[in-house]
Structure formats: C-alpha cells, structure tokens
Design a protein around this motif. Structure first.
Motif, PDB file in Angstrom:
ATOM      1  N   TYR B  33     -19.991  97.568  66.683  1.00  0.00           N
ATOM      2  CA  TYR B  33     -18.576  97.805  66.974  1.00  0.00           C
ATOM      3  C   TYR B  33     -18.137  99.127  66.350  1.00  0.00           C
ATOM      4  N   TYR B  35     -14.504 100.983  65.170  1.00  0.00           N
ATOM      5  CA  TYR B  35     -13.078 100.850  64.924  1.00  0.00           C
ATOM      6  C   TYR B  35     -12.566 102.179  64.383  1.00  0.00           C
ATOM      7  N   PHE B  45      -9.602  98.592  67.272  1.00  0.00           N
ATOM      8  CA  PHE B  45     -10.878  98.454  67.946  1.00  0.00           C
ATOM      9  C   PHE B  45     -11.062  99.576  68.962  1.00  0.00           C
ATOM     10  N   TYR B  48     -17.323  97.966  71.821  1.00  0.00           N
ATOM     11  CA  TYR B  48     -18.262  96.951  71.358  1.00  0.00           C
ATOM     12  C   TYR B  48     -19.539  97.038  72.183  1.00  0.00           C
ATOM     13  N   ASP B  56     -17.243  95.925  76.389  1.00  0.00           N
ATOM     14  CA  ASP B  56     -15.819  96.124  76.119  1.00  0.00           C
ATOM     15  C   ASP B  56     -15.596  97.529  75.576  1.00  0.00           C
ATOM     16  N   SER B  58     -12.459  98.796  75.958  1.00  0.00           N
ATOM     17  CA  SER B  58     -11.019  98.826  76.194  1.00  0.00           C
ATOM     18  C   SER B  58     -10.229  99.600  75.149  1.00  0.00           C
TER      19      SER B  58
END
Lengths: 107, 115
Positions: B33, B35, B45, B48, B56, B58
């Motif tokens: 991930y 961040y 976020f 991922y 993801d 997004s």
C-alpha cells in the motif's frame, strides 16, 4: 462514505491522569477498526485492533456500534505515551485514517 | 526480521521535475500500500497492490501519479511534473492477507519537498 473523525488535535494531561482519545466513524456494514501510534521519530505502528479485544501498553478500546465510536482509553497515562494517535477503519483492504490526536503527557 | 524499507528518506526537488520513490516490503507480504501524510490532509490512501496488480488506484490524486510493482516485491511510486502541493511524507505499508487480521506494517516514509 467511510469516514473517521478524531475531534481533538491535541490532548494534554498530567502523568497518572486518565486518558480518552475519541474516535467516531461512519461505515455501512461491519467495521474493522484500529488504533495506530506514531512516537517521535518512529514509524507508524499498530497499537490495537477491535477484533482482538486486547489491552496493549495499558490501552483499551471498545467498539460501540450504537454510538459508532471506538474511543481509546488508559486509566493512568505515562510520559512515554506521548505520541500521535490515529484511529483507522479498514475498507476494502485500505485504511481510512482520522486526522490524528497528539497526546502530550506532562510530568 | 527486516521491516518495510523506503528510499530515499528525504527528497528535495524543483517544481516540474519527476521523482521516484521506492518501497521494499516485508519478504513474503503479497499486499502493498502507498499512503500520503500531509499537513492539510492527514493520512490518505493512494494505491493498493495485491501481487503485481493494483485493484485499487482510487486514491491517486492525478494522472501525474503512477505506481508499479515488479516481482511481487519492490514498488515504485512516480510523480511526474511535481507541484508544491505534492510535498508530503509518502508512506508504504505491506501485509500478508493470509493472516487472519491482515495487519499493515509501515515503512519510515519518504519526505518529499517540492520547491
């Protein structure tokens, strides 16, 4: 939408005093909630998660679905508890964080 | 064992330049991930990965941001034509979804400053 709210930017207490760091969330479904802590000059690390219902370093947090809260509590604060605390919600693998609360414990 | 590592620890760049940030996850962790931690936005976020694919994306703020992961291990976050609002600490985390609770372990971060 998923959201985590930590209303206090700073919480200042004296050593030995009780501490409660507030966290409220909005989430449709069964939430999976965490508290992360970041000590000075250290990386972000997991403090505790609601599903394990454990006490770490004297801290506990209870999930209250009725109030959509997951407040972090400790009965007697220690100076070494001074740090930044983040409440987080797991949503489709990603963590949604609150804005954090800085806890300052004075001697 | 070794935790998540990130490089560089600090990066100062000029507006308009491209930067690459690297993340080495914990060995065996299939999930990775990214961040971003900034003063105005808190911890957000970005993207991922599960293995080498990104189900993801997004959280990527614009098409100037991209990320890849190769060999199911190292990941690179690239920011093209950097802007001052990109200044932040970029955090990487990894996890082993095979574990019951899927704890995410964080790296020390890369502090990016765009002048």
């Amino acid at each position: 939408a998923q959201r985590v709210t930590q209303p206090e930017k700073l919480l200042s207490v004296f050593k030995g005093a009780p501490v409660e760091l507030k966290c409220n969330y909005s989430y449709s479904g069964s939430p999976e909630l965490f508290w992360y802590v970041q000590y000075s000059r250290q990386r972000l690390q997991l403090l505790l998660r609601h599903i394990s219902r454990e006490s770490i370093k004297g801290f506990t947090a209870d999930l209250n679905k009725g109030e959509t809260s997951f407040h972090l509590k400790k009965p007697f604060a220690q100076e070494e508890d001074s740090a930044m605390y983040y409440c987080a919600l797991l949503s489709f693998q990603k963590l949604v964080f609150g804005t954090g609360t800085r806890l300052l414990v004075s001697p | 064992g070794a935790g998540v590592s990130q490089s560089p620890s600090n990066k100062v760049t000029e507006k308009g330049k491209d930067v690459e940030l690297r993340c080495d996850p914990i060995s065996g962790h299939t999930a990775l991930y990214w961040y971003r931690q900034s003063l105005g936005q808190g911890l957000e976020f970005l993207i991922y990965f599960q293995g080498n694919s990104a189900p993801d994306k997004s959280g990527l703020p614009s098409d100037r941001f991209s990320a890849e992961r190769t060999g199911g291990s190292v990941s690179t976050l690239t920011i093209q034509r950097t802007q001052q609002e990109d200044s932040a600490v970029y955090l990487c985390a990894s996890s082993d979804p095979g574990q019951g609770y899927n704890e995410q372990f964080f790296g020390p971060g890369t502090r990016l400053t765009v002048l």
